[in-house]
Design a protein around this motif. Sequence first.
Motif, PDB file in Angstrom:
ATOM      1  N   LYS A 104       0.828  -1.211   0.000  1.00  0.00           N
ATOM      2  CA  LYS A 104       0.000   0.000   0.000  1.00  0.00           C
ATOM      3  C   LYS A 104       0.857   1.253   0.000  1.00  0.00           C
ATOM      4  CE  LYS A 104      -4.025  -2.054   2.301  1.00  0.00           C
ATOM      5  NZ  LYS A 104      -4.938  -1.963   3.467  1.00  0.00           N
ATOM      6  N   THR A 105       1.977   1.240   0.721  1.00  0.00           N
ATOM      7  CA  THR A 105       2.926   2.347   0.744  1.00  0.00           C
ATOM      8  C   THR A 105       4.343   1.790   0.627  1.00  0.00           C
ATOM      9  OG1 THR A 105       3.085   2.319   3.170  1.00  0.00           O
ATOM     10  CG2 THR A 105       1.419   3.763   2.173  1.00  0.00           C
ATOM     11  N   PHE A 106       5.276   2.604   0.103  1.00  0.00           N
ATOM     12  CA  PHE A 106       6.629   2.136  -0.160  1.00  0.00           C
ATOM     13  C   PHE A 106       7.681   3.105   0.349  1.00  0.00           C
ATOM     14  CE2 PHE A 106       4.233  -0.399  -3.108  1.00  0.00           C
ATOM     15  CZ  PHE A 106       4.909  -1.613  -3.118  1.00  0.00           C
ATOM     16  N   ILE A 107       8.869   2.553   0.653  1.00  0.00           N
ATOM     17  CA  ILE A 107      10.033   3.315   1.079  1.00  0.00           C
ATOM     18  C   ILE A 107      11.119   3.144   0.033  1.00  0.00           C
ATOM     19  CG2 ILE A 107      11.792   3.600   2.875  1.00  0.00           C
ATOM     20  CD1 ILE A 107       9.794   2.234   4.810  1.00  0.00           C
ATOM     21  N   GLN A 108      11.700   4.243  -0.426  1.00  0.00           N
ATOM     22  CA  GLN A 108      12.752   4.202  -1.431  1.00  0.00           C
ATOM     23  C   GLN A 108      14.092   3.822  -0.810  1.00  0.00           C
ATOM     24  OE1 GLN A 108      12.462   4.795  -4.822  1.00  0.00           O
ATOM     25  NE2 GLN A 108      14.618   4.245  -5.044  1.00  0.00           N
ATOM     26  N   LYS A 109      14.858   2.937  -1.507  1.00  0.00           N
ATOM     27  CA  LYS A 109      16.187   2.528  -1.066  1.00  0.00           C
ATOM     28  C   LYS A 109      17.173   2.736  -2.219  1.00  0.00           C
ATOM     29  CE  LYS A 109      14.983   0.717   2.998  1.00  0.00           C
ATOM     30  NZ  LYS A 109      15.528   1.152   4.304  1.00  0.00           N
ATOM     31  N   ASN A 110      18.303   3.393  -1.944  1.00  0.00           N
ATOM     32  CA  ASN A 110      19.354   3.609  -2.927  1.00  0.00           C
ATOM     33  C   ASN A 110      20.709   3.313  -2.288  1.00  0.00           C
ATOM     34  OD1 ASN A 110      17.103   5.900  -3.575  1.00  0.00           O
ATOM     35  ND2 ASN A 110      17.989   5.081  -5.453  1.00  0.00           N
ATOM     36  N   PRO A 111      21.027   2.036  -2.032  1.00  0.00           N
ATOM     37  CA  PRO A 111      22.266   1.697  -1.333  1.00  0.00           C
ATOM     38  C   PRO A 111      23.511   2.055  -2.142  1.00  0.00           C
ATOM     39  CG  PRO A 111      21.176  -0.274  -2.168  1.00  0.00           C
ATOM     40  CD  PRO A 111      20.214   0.852  -2.340  1.00  0.00           C
ATOM     41  N   VAL A 112      24.443   2.720  -1.505  1.00  0.00           N
ATOM     42  CA  VAL A 112      25.689   3.123  -2.152  1.00  0.00           C
ATOM     43  C   VAL A 112      26.544   1.895  -2.439  1.00  0.00           C
ATOM     44  CG1 VAL A 112      27.807   4.467  -1.884  1.00  0.00           C
ATOM     45  CG2 VAL A 112      25.634   5.358  -1.006  1.00  0.00           C
ATOM     46  N   GLY A 113      27.068   1.799  -3.683  1.00  0.00           N
ATOM     47  CA  GLY A 113      27.945   0.705  -4.044  1.00  0.00           C
ATOM     48  C   GLY A 113      27.253  -0.554  -4.528  1.00  0.00           C
ATOM     49  N   ALA A 114      25.927  -0.583  -4.507  1.00  0.00           N
ATOM     50  CA  ALA A 114      25.195  -1.766  -4.984  1.00  0.00           C
ATOM     51  C   ALA A 114      25.328  -1.873  -6.500  1.00  0.00           C
ATOM     52  CB  ALA A 114      23.730  -1.670  -4.587  1.00  0.00           C
ATOM     53  N   PRO A 115      25.316  -3.094  -7.059  1.00  0.00           N
ATOM     54  CA  PRO A 115      25.475  -3.257  -8.503  1.00  0.00           C
ATOM     55  C   PRO A 115      24.304  -2.652  -9.277  1.00  0.00           C
ATOM     56  CG  PRO A 115      24.901  -5.344  -7.458  1.00  0.00           C
ATOM     57  CD  PRO A 115      25.201  -4.380  -6.360  1.00  0.00           C
ATOM     58  N   ALA A 116      24.628  -1.908 -10.331  1.00  0.00           N
ATOM     59  CA  ALA A 116      23.612  -1.272 -11.168  1.00  0.00           C
ATOM     60  C   ALA A 116      23.257  -2.198 -12.313  1.00  0.00           C
ATOM     61  CB  ALA A 116      24.120   0.072 -11.678  1.00  0.00           C
ATOM     62  N   VAL A 117      22.676  -3.341 -11.972  1.00  0.00           N
ATOM     63  CA  VAL A 117      22.285  -4.342 -12.971  1.00  0.00           C
ATOM     64  C   VAL A 117      20.788  -4.593 -12.867  1.00  0.00           C
ATOM     65  CG1 VAL A 117      24.556  -5.450 -12.964  1.00  0.00           C
ATOM     66  CG2 VAL A 117      22.780  -6.255 -11.403  1.00  0.00           C
ATOM     67  N   THR A 118      20.182  -4.954 -13.977  1.00  0.00           N
ATOM     68  CA  THR A 118      18.753  -5.267 -13.990  1.00  0.00           C
ATOM     69  C   THR A 118      18.553  -6.744 -13.676  1.00  0.00           C
ATOM     70  OG1 THR A 118      18.290  -3.532 -15.607  1.00  0.00           O
ATOM     71  CG2 THR A 118      16.659  -5.284 -15.373  1.00  0.00           C
ATOM     72  N   LEU A 119      17.790  -7.026 -12.634  1.00  0.00           N
ATOM     73  CA  LEU A 119      17.542  -8.400 -12.219  1.00  0.00           C
ATOM     74  C   LEU A 119      16.370  -8.993 -12.986  1.00  0.00           C
ATOM     75  CD1 LEU A 119      17.793  -7.968  -8.334  1.00  0.00           C
ATOM     76  CD2 LEU A 119      19.609  -8.617  -9.919  1.00  0.00           C
ATOM     77  N   SER A 120      16.462 -10.276 -13.297  1.00  0.00           N
ATOM     78  CA  SER A 120      15.316 -10.986 -13.868  1.00  0.00           C
ATOM     79  C   SER A 120      14.404 -11.501 -12.772  1.00  0.00           C
ATOM     80  CB  SER A 120      15.793 -12.156 -14.735  1.00  0.00           C
ATOM     81  OG  SER A 120      16.553 -13.079 -13.956  1.00  0.00           O
ATOM     82  N   GLU A 121      14.952 -11.674 -11.565  1.00  0.00           N
ATOM     83  CA  GLU A 121      14.160 -12.160 -10.434  1.00  0.00           C
ATOM     84  C   GLU A 121      14.890 -11.847  -9.144  1.00  0.00           C
ATOM     85  OE1 GLU A 121      12.089 -16.292  -8.743  1.00  0.00           O
ATOM     86  OE2 GLU A 121      13.319 -16.326 -10.561  1.00  0.00           O
ATOM     87  N   PHE A 122      14.119 -11.606  -8.099  1.00  0.00           N
ATOM     88  CA  PHE A 122      14.665 -11.501  -6.752  1.00  0.00           C
ATOM     89  C   PHE A 122      13.935 -12.494  -5.865  1.00  0.00           C
ATOM     90  CE2 PHE A 122      14.454  -9.658  -2.431  1.00  0.00           C
ATOM     91  CZ  PHE A 122      15.797  -9.752  -2.116  1.00  0.00           C
ATOM     92  N   VAL A 123      14.690 -13.316  -5.127  1.00  0.00           N
ATOM     93  CA  VAL A 123      14.116 -14.353  -4.273  1.00  0.00           C
ATOM     94  C   VAL A 123      14.390 -14.000  -2.817  1.00  0.00           C
ATOM     95  CG1 VAL A 123      14.033 -16.818  -3.753  1.00  0.00           C
ATOM     96  CG2 VAL A 123      14.583 -16.043  -6.079  1.00  0.00           C
ATOM     97  N   PRO A 124      13.401 -13.467  -2.089  1.00  0.00           N
ATOM     98  CA  PRO A 124      13.617 -13.172  -0.667  1.00  0.00           C
ATOM     99  C   PRO A 124      13.507 -14.443   0.162  1.00  0.00           C
ATOM    100  CG  PRO A 124      11.378 -12.580  -1.293  1.00  0.00           C
ATOM    101  CD  PRO A 124      12.058 -13.076  -2.540  1.00  0.00           C
ATOM    102  N   LEU A 125      14.429 -14.622   1.098  1.00  0.00           N
ATOM    103  CA  LEU A 125      14.408 -15.778   1.989  1.00  0.00           C
ATOM    104  C   LEU A 125      13.792 -15.428   3.334  1.00  0.00           C
ATOM    105  CD1 LEU A 125      17.939 -17.202   1.163  1.00  0.00           C
ATOM    106  CD2 LEU A 125      15.757 -17.612   0.004  1.00  0.00           C
TER     107      LEU A 125
END
Length: 266
Positions: A104-125
């Motif tokens: 319903k609501t979101f928080i923006q995250k922009n971590p410094v040094g994270a890879p600038a690649v486009t993911l095909s999928e993210f799997v949260p554990l």
Amino acid sequence: MKKLIGVSNVSDLYYTHDNWKTVTKINNPVTGIKGAIRTNTGFLGYFNTSSSFANYYHSTNGSNWTLVTAQSTNPGYKVIAYKDGKTWLLGRPDKFQVSYDGGKTFIQKNPVGAPAVTLSEFVPLDTINGIGLAANWYRTHDGGNSWTQMTIPAGSYLVYVEKMDSIFIYNSTNGVQLSTDSGQTWTNTSLLLPENTNARFYKVGKNLLANPYIGMTNSALYSSNGLNTSWGLVHTRLAYADFFDVSFKGNFGIIGGFKGEYAYSQ
């Protein structure tokens, strides 16, 4: 399944109560919802506004969708994932959004040094650990604040992961392999596959679901009681699709596909 809702790739929304014997069109201003998943407050999906951008919509019942976030400046978000009360819009590790109220609501995250690649999928554990799949694979242990590239054999597909100490992959050279150290080293192992075919496993309740790739027109859904137990055919489809979320115990669930076609169980 008692009730199904289908979202077609021709920008119309339908529902059926009799396994597609009859269908009814829903009068809804949001058409062509894609990538929908179940959250703790309903469903979350996106609608493309261009080849790079999308708007995200939330629904409590699968019928009425409300705009919750418009991605006019951050491309590549079209990866939606949910685990343990946390929803991720994570198309790139260097800029993503998270929600703690089911989308319903979101928080923006922009971590410094994270890879600038486009993911095909993210799997949260869980709420802090997860794996991002791209040409290279990346893992995070702190909710996406930092990312480490994993060592993955060439041509590998993710089969199943529930924790970082038990990651199963498949590749044509070695078959099924297992990592017990967060994807840094791999050993050959045996794993019972449905139809002896490479398949992705999904944990649903106490069961596993698998969607083996058996040609573009012959995909099916299989269920088992756990790893290395027999597989039984549950549902067949006319086109290959990933099954994001399924429930057979009366709770909400969605079977979804990359072409924007869904079955919805209630």
